[in-house]
Design an enzyme around this catalytic site. Structure first.
Site, PDB file in Angstrom:
ATOM      1  N   MET A  81      41.408  15.386  72.876  1.00  0.00           N
ATOM      2  CA  MET A  81      40.409  14.523  73.210  1.00  0.00           C
ATOM      3  C   MET A  81      40.704  13.334  74.190  1.00  0.00           C
ATOM      4  SD  MET A  81      39.559  15.228  69.466  1.00  0.00           S
ATOM      5  CE  MET A  81      39.477  16.921  68.586  1.00  0.00           C
TER       6      MET A  81
ATOM      7  N   HIS B 212      41.529  23.054  74.928  1.00  0.00           N
ATOM      8  CA  HIS B 212      40.410  23.076  74.980  1.00  0.00           C
ATOM      9  C   HIS B 212      39.769  21.278  75.080  1.00  0.00           C
ATOM     10  CE1 HIS B 212      36.030  22.735  71.705  1.00  0.00           C
ATOM     11  NE2 HIS B 212      36.572  22.326  73.031  1.00  0.00           N
TER      12      HIS B 212
ATOM     13  N   MET C  57      30.190  26.115  70.234  1.00  0.00           N
ATOM     14  CA  MET C  57      31.416  24.878  69.492  1.00  0.00           C
ATOM     15  C   MET C  57      30.174  25.010  67.702  1.00  0.00           C
ATOM     16  SD  MET C  57      33.986  22.830  70.375  1.00  0.00           S
ATOM     17  CE  MET C  57      33.683  22.218  68.826  1.00  0.00           C
TER      18      MET C  57
ATOM     19  N   ASP D 183      34.867  28.176  67.337  1.00  0.00           N
ATOM     20  CA  ASP D 183      35.166  26.806  67.586  1.00  0.00           C
ATOM     21  C   ASP D 183      33.979  26.004  66.506  1.00  0.00           C
ATOM     22  OD1 ASP D 183      37.288  25.037  67.317  1.00  0.00           O
ATOM     23  OD2 ASP D 183      37.555  24.698  68.745  1.00  0.00           O
TER      24      ASP D 183
HETATM   25  C1  DX5 Z   1      36.517  20.702  66.908  1.00  0.00           C
HETATM   26  C2  DX5 Z   1      38.573  21.368  67.315  1.00  0.00           C
HETATM   27  C3  DX5 Z   1      38.213  22.034  66.583  1.00  0.00           C
HETATM   28  C4  DX5 Z   1      38.617  22.242  65.386  1.00  0.00           C
HETATM   29  C5  DX5 Z   1      38.570  23.187  64.277  1.00  0.00           C
HETATM   30  O1  DX5 Z   1      36.588  18.804  67.817  1.00  0.00           O
HETATM   31  O2  DX5 Z   1      37.445  20.981  69.015  1.00  0.00           O
HETATM   32  O3  DX5 Z   1      39.027  23.321  67.393  1.00  0.00           O
HETATM   33  O4  DX5 Z   1      40.472  22.172  65.046  1.00  0.00           O
HETATM   34  O5  DX5 Z   1      38.492  22.573  63.254  1.00  0.00           O
HETATM   35  P1  DX5 Z   1      38.118  23.098  62.102  1.00  0.00           P
HETATM   36  O6  DX5 Z   1      38.693  24.926  62.123  1.00  0.00           O
HETATM   37  O7  DX5 Z   1      38.725  22.437  60.644  1.00  0.00           O
HETATM   38  O8  DX5 Z   1      36.652  23.033  61.895  1.00  0.00           O
HETATM   39 ZN    ZN Z   2      38.767  23.348  69.630  1.00  0.00          ZN
END
Ligand code: DX5
Ligand code: ZN
Length: 219
Positions: free
Chosen positions: A36, A65, A136, A174
């Site tokens: 990020m 990702h 997502m 995800d």
């Molecule tokens: C969020 C990420 C996810 C996150 C998922 O922006 O892309 O990969 O780690 O976490 P959980 O499984 O806790 O929702």
């Molecule tokens: Zn992710």
């Protein structure tokens, strides 16, 4: 068998190498690495140097990702750090097709992701070039959010698109994945389950991973 890709976002960042060994020994198929940039999403995590530093702890495929703007700028760096699969977002600014091309030129698998509010029509132009589609099911940026079930029909849509177009596309989900929501996703056509908080909260995540692998669909 369904693939399981634990999200290292929920790992203890002070011992990322050991956490990687932990998911590998628990039977994970891939390690999901959430990058990020504080621009595409309101959070900042880690980049190529950190990924490179943990690469030596395990041979498990790295499923990066990229929640970053203009990702083409960084494809070489993430590839050289040891990623095996790199996913970019269709909503990010910049040349997204160019980023996917560059991922392929580096010899890696390319993924395309879409946010909960993004319609599948926005991701469709990229699907012919994608080895993976990452749906997502939370707003990207943070772990531990609740699964948005309105996104499940997108899994079905992409699965049908792949079938109709004769394409082998991994469909990864995800956000908010747990035993219940994960099953909904594999029933809808998902082949990969990404999960952070629901796996890392377990002292031993091996039984859960073994169970999820039996859920069903895979390429
Ligand atoms: C969020 C990420 C996810 C996150 C998922 O922006 O892309 O990969 O780690 O976490 P959980 O499984 O806790 O929702
Ligand atoms: Zn992710």
């Amino acid at each position: 068998m369904t693939k399981v890709s634990p999200s290292m976002l929920s790992a203890d960042f002070s011992k990322l190498g050991q956490e990687l060994v932990r998911i590998d020994e628990a039977g994970a198929d891939w390690a999901h690495l959430d990058v990020m940039d504080g621009m595409f999403v309101p959070n900042i995590t880690f980049g190529p140097p950190v990924i490179k530093s943990i690469r030596k702890y395990s041979d498990i495929p790295f499923d990066a990702h990229l929640m970053i703007q203009d990702p083409v700028r960084y494809i070489d760096a993430f590839a050289d750090a040891g990623c095996d699969l790199i996913t970019v977002h269709c909503e990010a600014v910049g040349d997204i097709k160019g980023a996917m091309d560059r991922i392929h030129e580096k010899g890696l698998k390319a993924g395309i992701s879409l946010n909960p509010e993004t319609p599948v029509s926005d991701v469709e132009p990229f699907l012919p070039y994608a080895d993976l589609a990452l749906v997502m099911t939370v707003h990207p940026g943070f772990g531990g959010q609740s699964f948005i079930s309105d996104c499940v029909p997108k899994i079905t849509w992409i699965s049908e698109w792949a079938e109709e177009n004769g394409r082998e596309v991994e469909i990864s989900v995800d956000g908010g994945v747990n035993p219940v929501t994960g099953k909904q996703c594999t029933d809808a056509g998902a082949t990969v389950l990404v999960a952070g908080s629901s796996l890392f909260k377990l002292d031993d995540m091996a039984p859960a991973i073994a169970e999820w692998k039996k859920y069903g669909r895979s390429l």
